[in-house]
Motif scaffolding. Structure first.
Motif, mmCIF file in Angstrom:
data_model
loop_
_atom_site.group_PDB
_atom_site.id
_atom_site.type_symbol
_atom_site.label_atom_id
_atom_site.label_comp_id
_atom_site.label_asym_id
_atom_site.label_seq_id
_atom_site.Cartn_x
_atom_site.Cartn_y
_atom_site.Cartn_z
ATOM 1 N N SER A 163 52.556 22.767 62.934
ATOM 2 C CA SER A 163 53.743 23.305 63.605
ATOM 3 C C SER A 163 53.384 24.406 64.597
ATOM 4 O O SER A 163 52.378 25.116 64.442
ATOM 5 C CB SER A 163 54.711 23.875 62.568
ATOM 6 N N CYS A 164 54.238 24.560 65.595
ATOM 7 C CA CYS A 164 54.079 25.666 66.559
ATOM 8 C C CYS A 164 54.305 26.996 65.843
ATOM 9 O O CYS A 164 53.679 28.003 66.184
ATOM 10 C CB CYS A 164 55.079 25.484 67.694
ATOM 11 N N ALA A 165 55.190 27.000 64.851
ATOM 12 C CA ALA A 165 55.463 28.238 64.107
ATOM 13 C C ALA A 165 54.191 28.732 63.408
ATOM 14 O O ALA A 165 53.898 29.936 63.406
ATOM 15 C CB ALA A 165 56.569 27.979 63.079
ATOM 16 N N ASP A 166 53.419 27.809 62.831
ATOM 17 C CA ASP A 166 52.159 28.214 62.200
ATOM 18 C C ASP A 166 51.146 28.669 63.254
ATOM 19 O O ASP A 166 50.377 29.610 63.016
ATOM 20 C CB ASP A 166 51.574 27.062 61.371
ATOM 21 N N ARG A 192 54.935 26.399 57.736
ATOM 22 C CA ARG A 192 56.229 26.574 58.416
ATOM 23 C C ARG A 192 56.545 25.339 59.244
ATOM 24 O O ARG A 192 55.641 24.758 59.835
ATOM 25 C CB ARG A 192 56.177 27.787 59.376
ATOM 26 N N TYR A 193 57.818 24.999 59.341
ATOM 27 C CA TYR A 193 58.248 23.939 60.252
ATOM 28 C C TYR A 193 58.934 24.572 61.466
ATOM 29 O O TYR A 193 59.365 25.735 61.412
ATOM 30 C CB TYR A 193 59.177 22.957 59.522
ATOM 31 N N ASP A 194 59.011 23.794 62.545
ATOM 32 C CA ASP A 194 59.614 24.312 63.782
ATOM 33 C C ASP A 194 61.123 24.091 63.797
ATOM 34 O O ASP A 194 61.604 23.041 63.361
ATOM 35 C CB ASP A 194 59.007 23.591 64.992
ATOM 36 N N GLY A 195 61.840 25.050 64.354
ATOM 37 C CA GLY A 195 63.288 24.918 64.528
ATOM 38 C C GLY A 195 63.608 24.122 65.785
ATOM 39 O O GLY A 195 62.720 23.841 66.593
ATOM 40 N N ARG A 196 64.889 23.795 65.940
ATOM 41 C CA ARG A 196 65.288 23.004 67.105
ATOM 42 C C ARG A 196 66.346 23.711 67.961
ATOM 43 O O ARG A 196 66.924 23.134 68.864
ATOM 44 C CB ARG A 196 65.817 21.626 66.640
ATOM 45 N N GLU A 197 66.617 24.973 67.634
ATOM 46 C CA GLU A 197 67.599 25.731 68.416
ATOM 47 C C GLU A 197 67.053 27.113 68.774
ATOM 48 O O GLU A 197 66.203 27.653 68.061
ATOM 49 C CB GLU A 197 68.904 25.901 67.633
ATOM 50 N N GLY A 339 62.718 33.958 56.909
ATOM 51 C CA GLY A 339 63.558 32.809 57.284
ATOM 52 C C GLY A 339 62.801 31.531 57.575
ATOM 53 O O GLY A 339 63.237 30.744 58.426
ATOM 54 N N ILE A 340 61.710 31.295 56.871
ATOM 55 C CA ILE A 340 60.916 30.106 57.232
ATOM 56 C C ILE A 340 61.638 28.813 56.859
ATOM 57 O O ILE A 340 62.438 28.766 55.933
ATOM 58 C CB ILE A 340 59.533 30.122 56.546
ATOM 59 N N LYS A 341 61.329 27.793 57.634
ATOM 60 C CA LYS A 341 61.833 26.449 57.368
ATOM 61 C C LYS A 341 60.626 25.640 56.915
ATOM 62 O O LYS A 341 59.539 25.788 57.478
ATOM 63 C CB LYS A 341 62.409 25.859 58.652
ATOM 64 N N THR A 342 60.811 24.836 55.905
ATOM 65 C CA THR A 342 59.685 24.024 55.436
ATOM 66 C C THR A 342 60.064 22.552 55.425
ATOM 67 O O THR A 342 61.207 22.188 55.727
ATOM 68 C CB THR A 342 59.219 24.470 54.029
ATOM 69 N N ARG A 343 59.090 21.744 55.071
ATOM 70 C CA ARG A 343 59.277 20.288 55.023
ATOM 71 C C ARG A 343 60.584 19.936 54.300
ATOM 72 O O ARG A 343 60.874 20.473 53.247
ATOM 73 C CB ARG A 343 58.105 19.707 54.247
ATOM 74 N N GLY A 344 61.362 19.073 54.890
ATOM 75 C CA GLY A 344 62.581 18.626 54.212
ATOM 76 C C GLY A 344 63.817 19.444 54.579
ATOM 77 O O GLY A 344 64.925 18.996 54.331
ATOM 78 N N ASP A 345 63.635 20.633 55.162
ATOM 79 C CA ASP A 345 64.813 21.393 55.592
ATOM 80 C C ASP A 345 65.468 20.668 56.758
ATOM 81 O O ASP A 345 64.789 20.028 57.555
ATOM 82 C CB ASP A 345 64.411 22.805 56.050
ATOM 83 N N GLN A 346 66.795 20.826 56.846
ATOM 84 C CA GLN A 346 67.516 20.152 57.935
ATOM 85 C C GLN A 346 67.232 20.835 59.276
ATOM 86 O O GLN A 346 67.030 22.050 59.321
ATOM 87 C CB GLN A 346 69.007 20.229 57.660
ATOM 88 N N GLY A 347 67.243 20.055 60.353
ATOM 89 C CA GLY A 347 67.092 20.640 61.687
ATOM 90 C C GLY A 347 65.704 21.197 61.942
ATOM 91 O O GLY A 347 65.559 22.191 62.649
ATOM 92 N N THR A 348 64.706 20.584 61.350
ATOM 93 C CA THR A 348 63.334 21.056 61.578
ATOM 94 C C THR A 348 62.454 19.874 61.971
ATOM 95 O O THR A 348 62.836 18.710 61.797
ATOM 96 C CB THR A 348 62.731 21.676 60.303
ATOM 97 N N GLU A 349 61.300 20.194 62.475
ATOM 98 C CA GLU A 349 60.354 19.151 62.876
ATOM 99 C C GLU A 349 58.996 19.792 63.124
ATOM 100 O O GLU A 349 58.868 21.020 63.047
ATOM 101 C CB GLU A 349 60.849 18.464 64.160
ATOM 102 N N ILE A 350 58.013 18.952 63.403
ATOM 103 C CA ILE A 350 56.746 19.449 63.934
ATOM 104 C C ILE A 350 56.787 19.087 65.415
ATOM 105 O O ILE A 350 56.707 17.898 65.767
ATOM 106 C CB ILE A 350 55.527 18.748 63.264
ATOM 107 N N ARG A 351 56.972 20.086 66.262
ATOM 108 C CA ARG A 351 57.073 19.788 67.688
ATOM 109 C C ARG A 351 55.757 19.229 68.242
ATOM 110 O O ARG A 351 54.691 19.622 67.773
ATOM 111 C CB ARG A 351 57.376 21.081 68.450
#
Ligand code: HEM
Length: 359
Positions: A163-166, A192-197, A339-351
């Motif tokens: 992820s870009c977050a990592d 960490r997973y990446d957000g989309r907003e 506020g990290i997002k991880t695998r399986g959270d909604q609205g996340t991805e690996i950009r």
């Protein structure tokens, strides 16, 4: 009289520009010099839920060596090495970029959590007025090209895994390492997973250079960080640069010789940049705390650490070798959990590309 005063404040905010204070709902109070704080003018920012604000930096779901697990779909053993190489090269060419990377991490984590929302130029909702356009970030954040270079090399090695977050978090760790002459080694887990907003107005959650102790404490507490961590992380102002517009009003309050030197450097131009630490400008060290004591710091938010509540910590950080460095490592690690997002959270991805969402 009260009405007149309110009118003057509104006018001051208006003259500071629409970006500084939009309507009555969003106000970058700590980012502009107002004659006095007006709660009506600077009402609460946009409503964001607890998950977005990341009130508690629990960091569940993160682990060390996250990309080294052969059995995981995230396996990418070269990822951390690629980031370290990119940061080493960038810092060797220009230490200021290392400062930029550390700040990028802070600005990412404080807004929507550490989800690389700070890197986006367009988002899932097609919003182009992203965090990068927010007053604290615009024409100020730097180091994006290092993240992009590391990401491109990682995508070539193992597509859609890191992820870009990592990458932002690892870059801040590595910049801290090189700029401290290898004395600071932040333990930084991944996952960490990446957000989309990303929204420019949400950058009002970042404390500003005109913030006082109460405001600083509140902004860190809102992210689940302690008062002591606020004092510790402020020590990052021992590297990098700052624009004269954020401190030229403070010359009379600074140590006279320091103020005279800055006055000459700024030369009446608010957009000039100067070193934050006049003594060891490119070294991440405890010099900042000596500067606080000596009244040789730039912002109100730095100078207020020379107060009753914070003085014990400032003196200890300034005098005891290794004390601040160890606290900084822990505080940076904690910041990386906000506020990290991880695998399986909604609205996340690996950009695939850090500046834009996948589709
Ligand atoms: C405590 C509240 C803080 C305030 C009010 C604040 C404010 C600022 C401001 C106004 C600048 C100058 C930006 C410019 O002129 O373009 C700056 C620079 C910087 N800040 Fe902070 N900051 C704070 C906390 C932090 C934290 C927690 C970190 C990281 C751990 C950090 C790291 C930096 C760095 C490294 C720079 C120099 C960036 C560069 O040279 O590109 N700051 N900060």
């Amino acid at each position: 009289m009260a009405t007149k005063l309110a009118a003057i404040i509104v006018l001051a905010a208006f003259l500071a520009g629409p970006a500084a204070c939009e309507g009555a709902s969003i106000c970058f109070n700590g980012w502009m010099r107002l004659p006095t704080f007006n709660p009506r003018l600077c009402a609460r920012g946009p409503r964001v839920n607890r998950w977005q604000r990341g009130a508690s930096p629990a960091g569940l779901g993160l682990s060390y060596g996250y990309y080294d697990n052969r059995r995981s779909t995230s396996y990418c053993p070269r990822a951390e090495g690629i980031v370290r190489g990119a940061v080493r090269e960038a810092v060797a060419a220009n230490p200021g970029i290392g400062a930029g990377l550390i700040r990028l991490f802070f600005h990412d984590c404080f807004v929507r959590g550490c989800d690389a929302s700070v890197l986006l130029t367009t988002t899932n909702s097609k919003n182009s007025d992203t965090e990068r356009e927010g007053p604290p970030n615009k024409n100020s954040l730097r180091g994006f090209e290092v993240i992009d270079a590391a990401k491109a090399a990682i995508e070539a090695a193992c597509p859609s895994r890191v992820s870009c977050a990592d990458i932002v978090a690892f870059s801040a760790r590595d910049a801290s390492y090189f700029l401290s002459n290898r004395r600071i080694n932040v333990p930084m887990p991944g996952g960490r997973y990446d957000g989309r907003e990303s929204f420019a107005n949400e950058t009002d959650q970042l404390p500003g250079p005109f913030s006082n102790v109460t405001e600083l404490q509140a902004s860190f507490a809102a992210k689940g960080l302690t008062f002591n961590e606020m004092v510790t992380l402020s020590g990052a102002h021992t590297i990098g640069r700052a624009s004269c517009r954020f401190f030229s009003s403070r010359f009379p309050e600074m140590e006279p010789a320091f103020a005279a030197k800055l006055r000459a450097q700024c030369n009446g131009n608010d957009n000039t940049n100067v070193n934050q630490d006049d003594v060891t400008p490119d070294v991440l060290d405890k010099q900042y705390y000596r500067n606080v004591i000596d009244r040789k710091v730039l912002f109100t938010s730095d100078a207020v650490l020379n107060s009753m509540e914070t003085m014990t910590q400032v003196i200890e950080n300034a005098n005891r070798a290794g004390t601040w460095e160890r606290k900084f490592e822990k505080a940076m690690k904690n910041m990386g959990k906000i506020g990290i997002k991880t695998r399986g959270d909604q609205g996340t991805e690996i950009r695939k590309v850090c500046s834009r969402v996948n589709n």
